[in-house]
Scaffold this active site. Structure first.
Site, mmCIF file in Angstrom:
data_model
loop_
_atom_site.group_PDB
_atom_site.id
_atom_site.type_symbol
_atom_site.label_atom_id
_atom_site.label_comp_id
_atom_site.label_asym_id
_atom_site.label_seq_id
_atom_site.Cartn_x
_atom_site.Cartn_y
_atom_site.Cartn_z
ATOM 1 N N HIS A 55 42.394 23.086 -2.744
ATOM 2 C CA HIS A 55 42.331 24.340 -1.988
ATOM 3 C C HIS A 55 41.108 25.132 -2.441
ATOM 4 C CE1 HIS A 55 46.862 23.718 -2.858
ATOM 5 N NE2 HIS A 55 46.540 23.001 -1.817
ATOM 6 N N GLU B 169 52.898 16.415 -1.762
ATOM 7 C CA GLU B 169 51.899 15.959 -0.794
ATOM 8 C C GLU B 169 51.288 14.607 -1.156
ATOM 9 O OE1 GLU B 169 50.066 19.411 1.536
ATOM 10 O OE2 GLU B 169 49.432 19.725 -0.541
ATOM 11 N N HIS C 167 44.899 25.718 4.721
ATOM 12 C CA HIS C 167 45.418 24.925 3.624
ATOM 13 C C HIS C 167 44.345 24.524 2.607
ATOM 14 C CE1 HIS C 167 48.142 21.235 2.479
ATOM 15 N NE2 HIS C 167 47.522 21.749 1.452
ATOM 16 N N HIS D 83 42.638 16.065 -3.253
ATOM 17 C CA HIS D 83 43.144 17.090 -2.343
ATOM 18 C C HIS D 83 43.079 18.424 -3.080
ATOM 19 C CE1 HIS D 83 45.383 19.509 0.389
ATOM 20 N NE2 HIS D 83 46.296 19.768 -0.525
#
Lengths: 253, 253, 253, 253
Positions: free
Chosen positions: B111, B90, B179, B109
């Site tokens: 989760h 990603e 996500h 980024h």
């Protein structure tokens, strides 16, 4: 040696590879460190030199398991190598699933707290994000009462193991009402991953249900995401092993 | 050296300053210690000697990242210095945001669990106290299904990265349905701060919603408070670095 | 020495007793270890050699405070001994309460997460068990918007400190909408106790409200229980100091 | 020696066996490590050389208790060996239960957070899984207000202890409104187990109630499961002791 055999017919049972035993030991510690198991619960792996055997600790808290505690069982859940004084009473969970699921190489049985409310209320456990996409394949609930009436809730016999395996069917996980859950995988790292993220998904789904109606992964999204994640299992496994080894080392210091 | 270059055209790529690499490494550890990332998730920083490059770890759990794992990427997400065998799939999240947001110097980024229910239910994430006032600028939700139909949920291509960056627009954070989330900042300490307090705000907002109708910060309060907090980032950063260093040191002992 | 004076008029300011400074330092660590403060928040104590002075750290995360960071302030919140480059912008919380409350010897200001939802929703914080009985005396909510319109939420001026102190009145705690809370006590151990158990009560009250209509302590029960607990503060304080010292020691090892 | 006697009539009181004292000390630490007790709460065990005596720490946080702190009490809650300057004010909880319950060998009194909401709302605590099956025998709630009107909530007298014991009756646990809970067992390991899993059941039941109407264990399931688990207490006890010893050792290092 690790799988040194103390039983009469030991000559016919090949010793498990040292790497497999080591992986099983560290997996026990990882599951404990991630609150998947506490003093109870267990993990097994199918023998690497014969699909009709599997390895699992003797009756011991996972957080204390070492290589010398690993016993070899056959698919009737009889110890055939490195036998001990006492075994997990629920070893039939493992033997009966291995019998019916040639694709399964490792199994975790646990009472991870966040999964308990899903077994108790029958709210369907569903994948709320890609990390737990494997749940999209289905999360059946086993109620021992339907199989055997009033029991002590434990899978103490081959028949109960078989009934549980029937409910599991071809799914990655089965919830057990008033008891816990059992996950399966194609190896130790996958089943540990599934146990950790099934637990986390349960927490997140409970949170999301309080906020509104969650949008779960669509079936196709779940299939694709589960396949993708499987390609990155090693990244997680390496981290978990590193942390578990550091903890074991600091305990010995 | 840290950013020693193993690629063909390395001569043209200036090595990242040692301080920047060190800050990026420690930020990886801080995000792990604060449960923003687990084995997954990543942080990048724009190169200090050229805005068309950024630094990020190779494919590795953030809790294990060291200076030697830091790769230099260009804005097509190609490795241009200290290349490795595998990268985060990603990495286009980073490259496409850096392209569109000259003000952005660092990106996380993740989760982080408490943020997942907000992406799944579309309950709007709003600033419940001054610590997370930056959320007052807006917290859009990206649904990959609208951009690309059925996927594995991952931002695997420049096009998906671009779509995400479009939804982020000029905001500090974008939630990603099913996500996780992506935060941006004007430097490593600001983006780490935003990641930690976005996560905490999500928890507190869920709690408050159970008690009644929360009074969120007014837009003007949020703007003023966000500016104030930015003046005290160093206080938090120093604490986090101290704790992360102590943990790294005790691991080596 | 600890309270060594670097200011012009230092001769007139008696140095704080070493014990008091040590207690204040360890209290900073205890509040951090119990998640009452994170990088932000602060604790002060009235000077033991003059009620018109108080001691508090310079601008620093509580988890990093040592004896050399303790500054002496007067009741205008000016540093009068061991001055530093920067102070907490909200030191007026302390100065204005000390002015108005001769009974108050120590003050904590924090953003402890479980307290935030009570400030945001105006659900009244009430004592759910004897451990937090002191809450029975009242838990007013201060909304800075009513005092000063649109602000950055911080108590940056004597006037804002005075407004907060007016809302606190003779109570043990004041909640601050969109911000946090401030507790007062007759000494360091009492105010630390109040901060820890106000936070815990907030969590438990949120849980209880989900189960049904809680029976809170009656006013008379609360008064009696609060007095009783005050007689056992030392039991808790000794435990907290022991744990904080062990942690500090292991960090130095 | 551990139970060395400093009282006048010490000659008549046999010293407690070293093993029992050691088990009681480690149980204090285990209860602290599992968040059953904090600075407050206590555990006692009936004397192994005479059912009319019991052992319990002097007035001290359980996390700090060592062998030298263990006092012998008679069933009037008077210290008869290794007397100290101060005792737990609520020692009558223990003396009055030991008087009425010859089957009880060990008692825990605690304020474990998840149990508080059940005492405050009267939502019935029920066994949600086999691990806490012992709760199926009943979980009465004691309200001190009914026994004695307005109090400081503490069981400060033999009469209050007797009233609590009457509400407990033949059950394994009694909840105390606005205060906490008291568990009994046939030995130290059983009562520690019950305290840890009562606390966990409370958390899980709160979670399940948010999801829907939980299916609790049927009475017969609970009876059978409780008996089964009792056969595996040692597995848990060994883990807890190992962890507590490691923590004590690392503190001394």
């Amino acid at each position: 040696m690790v799988a040194g055999d103390r039983t009469k017919n030991s000559a016919r049972i090949p010793a498990a590879g040292r790497d497999l035993v080591d992986s099983l030991v560290i997996a026990n510690r990882i599951l404990f460190d991630h609150d998947v198991v506490d003093a109870f619960g267990h993990i097994s792996v199918r023998h690497d030199r014969g699909p009709t055997k599997f390895l699992m600790s003797r009756h011991l808290a996972p957080g204390l398991v070492t290589a010398k505690d690993i016993v070899t069982f056959d698919l009737e859940a009889n110890a055939v190598a490195n036998s001990a004084q006492r075994y997990y009473s629920e070893r039939f969970i493992h033997s009966e699933i291995y019998k019916r699921r040639p694709d399964v190489v490792a199994i975790v049985h646990c009472h991870a707290p966040p999964l308990i409310p899903f077994g108790a209320t029958r709210t369907k456990l569903q994948p709320i994000y890609h990390m737990s996409a494997f749940l999209g394949a289905g999360t059946p609930v086993f109620d021992i009462r339907e199989a055997a009436g009033m029991t002590d809730m434990l899978i103490r016999t081959p028949a109960l193991g078989a009934a549980l395996a029937e409910t599991l069917a071809d799914k990655p996980l089965v919830l057990m009402r008033g008891h816990g859950a059992t996950m399966v995988g194609n190896g130790i790292s996958q089943v540990v991953y599934r146990a950790i993220y099934a637990r986390l998904n349960a927490s997140l789904q409970m949170d999301a249900l309080k906020l509104g109606t969650p949008i779960y992964l669509a079936r196709e999204e779940a299939e694709k995401a589960a396949a993708s994640i499987d390609g990155s299992l090693e990244r997680a496994w390496n981290l978990w092993v590193d942390a578990a080894r550091a903890k074991m080392k600091s305990r010995q210091a």
